[in-house]
Design a protein around this motif. Sequence first.
Motif, PDB file in Angstrom:
ATOM      1  N   ILE A  62     -33.488 -40.283 -67.569  1.00 11.59           N
ATOM      2  CA  ILE A  62     -32.917 -41.344 -66.742  1.00 11.59           C
ATOM      3  C   ILE A  62     -32.896 -40.855 -65.305  1.00 11.59           C
ATOM      4  O   ILE A  62     -32.425 -39.754 -65.017  1.00 11.59           O
ATOM      5  CB  ILE A  62     -31.497 -41.719 -67.196  1.00 11.59           C
ATOM      6  CG1 ILE A  62     -31.524 -42.257 -68.632  1.00 11.59           C
ATOM      7  CG2 ILE A  62     -30.884 -42.750 -66.251  1.00 11.59           C
ATOM      8  CD1 ILE A  62     -30.148 -42.579 -69.196  1.00 11.59           C
ATOM      9  N   GLU A  63     -33.398 -41.675 -64.406  1.00 12.96           N
ATOM     10  CA  GLU A  63     -33.391 -41.354 -62.981  1.00 12.96           C
ATOM     11  C   GLU A  63     -32.787 -42.506 -62.204  1.00 12.96           C
ATOM     12  O   GLU A  63     -33.013 -43.675 -62.525  1.00 12.96           O
ATOM     13  CB  GLU A  63     -34.813 -41.069 -62.483  1.00 12.96           C
ATOM     14  CG  GLU A  63     -35.453 -39.850 -63.132  1.00 12.96           C
ATOM     15  CD  GLU A  63     -36.838 -39.570 -62.596  1.00 12.96           C
ATOM     16  OE1 GLU A  63     -36.948 -38.803 -61.623  1.00 12.96           O
ATOM     17  OE2 GLU A  63     -37.806 -40.133 -63.151  1.00 12.96           O
ATOM     18  N   ASP A  64     -32.040 -42.153 -61.173  1.00  7.05           N
ATOM     19  CA  ASP A  64     -31.432 -43.212 -60.358  1.00  7.05           C
ATOM     20  C   ASP A  64     -31.044 -42.657 -58.992  1.00  7.05           C
ATOM     21  O   ASP A  64     -30.835 -41.441 -58.825  1.00  7.05           O
ATOM     22  CB  ASP A  64     -30.193 -43.788 -61.048  1.00  7.05           C
ATOM     23  CG  ASP A  64     -29.768 -45.136 -60.456  1.00  7.05           C
ATOM     24  OD1 ASP A  64     -30.625 -45.801 -59.823  1.00  7.05           O
ATOM     25  OD2 ASP A  64     -28.606 -45.524 -60.623  1.00  7.05           O
ATOM     26  N   THR A 120     -23.429 -40.605 -66.017  1.00  5.73           N
ATOM     27  CA  THR A 120     -24.404 -41.276 -66.883  1.00  5.73           C
ATOM     28  C   THR A 120     -24.434 -40.632 -68.263  1.00  5.73           C
ATOM     29  O   THR A 120     -24.469 -41.330 -69.286  1.00  5.73           O
ATOM     30  CB  THR A 120     -25.800 -41.246 -66.239  1.00  5.73           C
ATOM     31  OG1 THR A 120     -25.781 -42.068 -65.062  1.00  5.73           O
ATOM     32  CG2 THR A 120     -26.864 -41.776 -67.188  1.00  5.73           C
ATOM     33  N   PRO A 126     -29.807 -48.007 -64.081  1.00 10.76           N
ATOM     34  CA  PRO A 126     -30.663 -47.033 -63.387  1.00 10.76           C
ATOM     35  C   PRO A 126     -32.013 -47.629 -63.000  1.00 10.76           C
ATOM     36  O   PRO A 126     -32.461 -48.636 -63.570  1.00 10.76           O
ATOM     37  CB  PRO A 126     -30.848 -45.912 -64.428  1.00 10.76           C
ATOM     38  CG  PRO A 126     -29.862 -46.185 -65.514  1.00 10.76           C
ATOM     39  CD  PRO A 126     -29.599 -47.659 -65.500  1.00 10.76           C
ATOM     40  N   THR A 127     -32.669 -46.973 -62.066  1.00 14.44           N
ATOM     41  CA  THR A 127     -33.990 -47.438 -61.644  1.00 14.44           C
ATOM     42  C   THR A 127     -35.060 -47.104 -62.681  1.00 14.44           C
ATOM     43  O   THR A 127     -36.078 -47.775 -62.773  1.00 14.44           O
ATOM     44  CB  THR A 127     -34.379 -46.796 -60.299  1.00 14.44           C
ATOM     45  OG1 THR A 127     -34.297 -45.373 -60.414  1.00 14.44           O
ATOM     46  CG2 THR A 127     -33.446 -47.251 -59.192  1.00 14.44           C
ATOM     47  N   GLN A 147     -29.034 -38.901 -55.485  1.00 13.40           N
ATOM     48  CA  GLN A 147     -30.054 -39.107 -56.521  1.00 13.40           C
ATOM     49  C   GLN A 147     -29.855 -38.113 -57.657  1.00 13.40           C
ATOM     50  O   GLN A 147     -29.420 -36.984 -57.443  1.00 13.40           O
ATOM     51  CB  GLN A 147     -31.445 -38.915 -55.910  1.00 13.40           C
ATOM     52  CG  GLN A 147     -32.601 -39.156 -56.863  1.00 13.40           C
ATOM     53  CD  GLN A 147     -33.952 -38.940 -56.187  1.00 13.40           C
ATOM     54  OE1 GLN A 147     -34.027 -38.614 -55.006  1.00 13.40           O
ATOM     55  NE2 GLN A 147     -35.016 -39.110 -56.951  1.00 13.40           N
TER      56      GLN A 147
END
Length: 247
Positions: free
Chosen positions: A121-123, A96, A7-8, A70
């Motif tokens: 968590i962000e992606d 995720t 993830p980013t 997203q």
Amino acid sequence: EYVVPQPTSVQSGEGEFVISSKSCLVYNGTVRDAALYMLEYLPFKQILSSAKVMPGDVQLTINRLMSEEQYRLEINKDNICITGGSYAGVFNGVQTLLQLLPAEIYKKSAKFPISVPCCVIEDSPKFGYRGFMLDVARTWIDAPRVKRYIDLMAHLKLNKLHFHLTDDEGWRIEIKSHPELATIGGFRGGDSPVFPRYAKFDERWGGYYTQEELKDIVAYAAQRNIEVIPEIDMPGHSKALGAICSD
């Protein structure tokens, strides 16, 4: 913990959230299929279409200000919330979350309570097209095994299935106006006019998908955020078709 793809943004929190036998899965109406998908892996007490979330619940929701694929997965001591820009984003967040849980999840044999560490968590996918090509023309596999490939793709957040359905070695699609395309062209070896490449010369081998099976595969993939892209080679790679016509 390992998340695929990386993830980013990952922010670790303190403590953990416990999914228990009393936990409910709460979703808005547009992501009902994602909730039903989660139910295959996690034996929630019930799933509810509601905006009201109680302590201990898991929520799936959409934020249209985010890009389509997203997602944001927020796990705190009271709740889990998966937010996506669309159904696709929510589904990515679901994958995720599953990756953070014990491996028994993927055997569909998990039992509550299940603890998961608090985090955010962000992606957002770097590539819009994340594909896999499955060639069933040369090497036949039946519909249940195609679904197994789709499940594995979904776990890795792939979103395009290039489905190679016809080639020199076989025709795999039922065409009701021309049934011999599949009933003859879907097999090679033995008494088949199709050359037995990649098969036994003395054994008729192969198969094809009925139209109902193909519709079911497409729907199964769509629930898992996967678009099925059929490849039907015409006029090239058509020796199986030519063998039928000349037989």
